[in-house]
Design an enzyme around this catalytic site. Structure first.
Site, PDB file in Angstrom:
ATOM      1  CG  ASP A  10      -1.911   1.062   1.317  1.00  0.00           C
ATOM      2  OD1 ASP A  10      -2.975   0.834   1.873  1.00  0.00           O
ATOM      3  OD2 ASP A  10      -1.643   2.174   0.817  1.00  0.00           O
ATOM      4  CG  ASP A 108      -2.801   3.480  -2.283  1.00  0.00           C
ATOM      5  OD1 ASP A 108      -3.842   2.804  -2.175  1.00  0.00           O
ATOM      6  OD2 ASP A 108      -2.246   4.053  -1.339  1.00  0.00           O
ATOM      7  CD  GLU A 109      -5.217  -1.773   0.019  1.00  0.00           C
ATOM      8  OE1 GLU A 109      -5.755  -0.656   0.094  1.00  0.00           O
ATOM      9  OE2 GLU A 109      -5.600  -2.747   0.662  1.00  0.00           O
TER      10      GLU A 109
HETATM   11  P1  TTP Z   1      -5.290   4.969   1.180  1.00  0.00           P
HETATM   12  O1  TTP Z   1      -4.245   3.947   0.841  1.00  0.00           O
HETATM   13  O2  TTP Z   1      -6.411   4.550   2.062  1.00  0.00           O
HETATM   14  O3  TTP Z   1      -4.612   6.219   1.887  1.00  0.00           O
HETATM   15  P2  TTP Z   1      -3.230   6.939   1.594  1.00  0.00           P
HETATM   16  O4  TTP Z   1      -2.420   6.200   0.584  1.00  0.00           O
HETATM   17  O5  TTP Z   1      -3.488   8.364   1.265  1.00  0.00           O
HETATM   18  O6  TTP Z   1      -2.521   6.899   3.004  1.00  0.00           O
HETATM   19  P3  TTP Z   1      -1.850   5.671   3.766  1.00  0.00           P
HETATM   20  O7  TTP Z   1      -0.413   6.031   3.953  1.00  0.00           O
HETATM   21  O8  TTP Z   1      -2.591   5.570   5.053  1.00  0.00           O
HETATM   22  O9  TTP Z   1      -2.034   4.455   2.889  1.00  0.00           O
HETATM   23  O10 TTP Z   1      -5.914   5.527  -0.140  1.00  0.00           O
HETATM   24  C1  TTP Z   1      -5.164   5.705  -1.332  1.00  0.00           C
HETATM   25  C2  TTP Z   1      -5.607   6.955  -2.064  1.00  0.00           C
HETATM   26  O11 TTP Z   1      -6.990   6.873  -2.371  1.00  0.00           O
HETATM   27  C3  TTP Z   1      -5.424   8.206  -1.258  1.00  0.00           C
HETATM   28  O12 TTP Z   1      -4.126   8.769  -1.402  1.00  0.00           O
HETATM   29  C4  TTP Z   1      -6.510   9.106  -1.810  1.00  0.00           C
HETATM   30  C5  TTP Z   1      -7.597   8.160  -2.264  1.00  0.00           C
HETATM   31  N1  TTP Z   1      -8.687   8.153  -1.274  1.00  0.00           N
HETATM   32  C6  TTP Z   1      -9.743   9.050  -1.460  1.00  0.00           C
HETATM   33  O13 TTP Z   1      -9.763   9.794  -2.435  1.00  0.00           O
HETATM   34  N2  TTP Z   1     -10.749   9.048  -0.535  1.00  0.00           N
HETATM   35  C7  TTP Z   1     -10.760   8.227   0.565  1.00  0.00           C
HETATM   36  O14 TTP Z   1     -11.690   8.290   1.386  1.00  0.00           O
HETATM   37  C8  TTP Z   1      -9.664   7.327   0.743  1.00  0.00           C
HETATM   38  C9  TTP Z   1      -9.629   6.417   1.950  1.00  0.00           C
HETATM   39  C10 TTP Z   1      -8.660   7.322  -0.201  1.00  0.00           C
HETATM   40 MG    MG Z   2      -2.150   4.103   0.734  1.00  0.00          MG
END
Ligand code: TTP
Ligand code: MG
Length: 345
Positions: A10, A108-109
């Site tokens: 991720d 991103d995952e």
């Molecule tokens: P995530 O992997 O949940 O969050 P992140 O990568 O920003 O942070 P982390 O380090 O905790 O992994 O989500 C990936 C992307 O998806 C995030 O950068 C933006 C988008 N996203 C949204 O647009 N709305 C949301 O509610 C979430 C959870 C994510």
């Molecule tokens: Mg992320």
């Protein structure tokens, strides 16, 4: 069932990290990506925030007006989805090289099944290499969790964030899960967590004290699910449409070679075999991926998606050969293996 080794990767604060990469002067400041805050009057939400902004209590899905109130001096940026999607595709192409069995969960995952490495020690080496390759090529950090199934891998990654790597081996599952709060268990939403809390059940360890029947009575089918997850049990496979719906052919040369006429002759055969199989199954090609492994085992793939799905063998071979040619031009190294994979619909 023999133990699997599942990896979840991720990217850290994905959208905001890409913005920092594009504008290094943002680094060291709170960064919020989302809708226009309109000086506190904006009506949208936060997509994501970097870790510095998170210290102010700003997070995904928070109303942007509240984010503004929490930290008006943060750098607020609009969502540049095209940029994030392009970056995501490149990252996923890197990830897919590390295992033929992958599942993209979001931009991103992704999960990959790396059971083939056969040991957690080797899994660690692979994970470090994967993190390193993404950092080198995309200048972005990521977090990896590894365990014997998707639930454990996911929870390990959550714990290790940001820029972390956490491996939970089978003997450590209980120790890892027990102290965590129930809402950390994937599949337990705030409502279920609340119901558990009312019964005095706070941690995963507390759930484990309950009998399956008790959980079933309280939560129905979900109760069974909770019972198993709390014990780190999860048989769900790493799965994507392309994993099953793709036809791949590869060939290892008797001797490593740069003989382009030989390489192309063999490659033509691979392409026509793959096309024949595809037609027999009644499929249409969507993406062509070419694999090239050099004598030192360095392995690269190049892929091209067709504008329109096709069963035209000539066209597919032409696209594949173009990709192969790039490998020959790019590196003057001896080639050990070539392969073609057709993703079909
Ligand atoms: P995530 O992997 O949940 O969050 P992140 O990568 O920003 O942070 P982390 O380090 O905790 O992994 O989500 C990936 C992307 O998806 C995030 O950068 C933006 C988008 N996203 C949204 O647009 N709305 C949301 O509610 C979430 C959870 C994510
Ligand atoms: Mg992320």
């Amino acid at each position: 069932m023999k133990d699997r080794i599942i990896l979840l990767i991720d990217m850290d604060y994905f959208f905001a990290q890409i913005e920092e990469r594009e504008n290094p002067r943002f680094k060291g400041n709170p960064v919020v990506v989302g809708s226009d805050p309109k000086e506190g009057k904006g009506r949208g939400v936060v997509s994501t925030a970097n870790y510095m902004a998170r210290e102010y209590g700003i997070h995904s899905a928070l109303p942007i007006s509240i984010a503004w109130r929490k930290c008006p001096t943060a750098i607020f940026l609009p969502v540049n989805m095209e940029l994030y999607e392009k970056t995501s595709i490149r990252i996923m192409n890197i990830i897919k090289k590390y295992s033929p069995v992958w599942e993209i969960v979001s931009l991103d995952e992704a999960y990959i099944d790396i059971s083939f490495v056969k040991s957690f020690r080797k899994a660690k080496v692979l994970a470090e290499k994967l993190k390193g390759e993404i950092l080198k090529k995309e200048k972005l950090t990521s977090t990896i969790g590894i365990g014997t199934n998707k639930v454990i891998a996911k929870m390990a990654a959550s714990k290790a964030k940001p820029n972390g790597l956490l491996i939970i081996v089978p003997t450590e599952v209980r120790k890892f899960l027990n102290p965590l709060n129930v809402e950390k268990l994937p599949g337990i939403g705030p409502k279920t967590a609340q119901k558990l809390l009312i019964k005095g059940i706070k941690t995963i360890g507390d759930i484990r004290k309950l009998r399956k029947g008790e959980l079933k009575d309280a939560f129905g089918k979900v109760g069974e699910y909770i019972y198993e997850r709390a014990r780190g049990i999860d048989d769900s496979p790493v799965f994507n449409d392309e994993t099953i719906k793709s036809i791949g052919k590869e060939y290892t040369f008797e001797e490593d070679t740069r003989d382009s006429s030989l390489i192309f002759r063999i490659f033509s055969e691979l392409c026509s075999n793959a096309c024949q199989e595809m037609k027999k199954e009644g499929y249409l090609a969507k993406t062509i991926t070419v694999v090239c492994r050099y004598a030192d085992f360095e392995t690269h793939t190049k892929a091209k998606s067709l504008k329109e799905a096709s069963s035209n063998a000539e066209l597919l071979e032409k696209v594949a050969k173009k990709l192969l040619l790039k490998f020959l031009i790019e590196k003057p190294k001896l080639i050990r293996l070539v392969g073609v994979r057709i993703s079909v619909i």
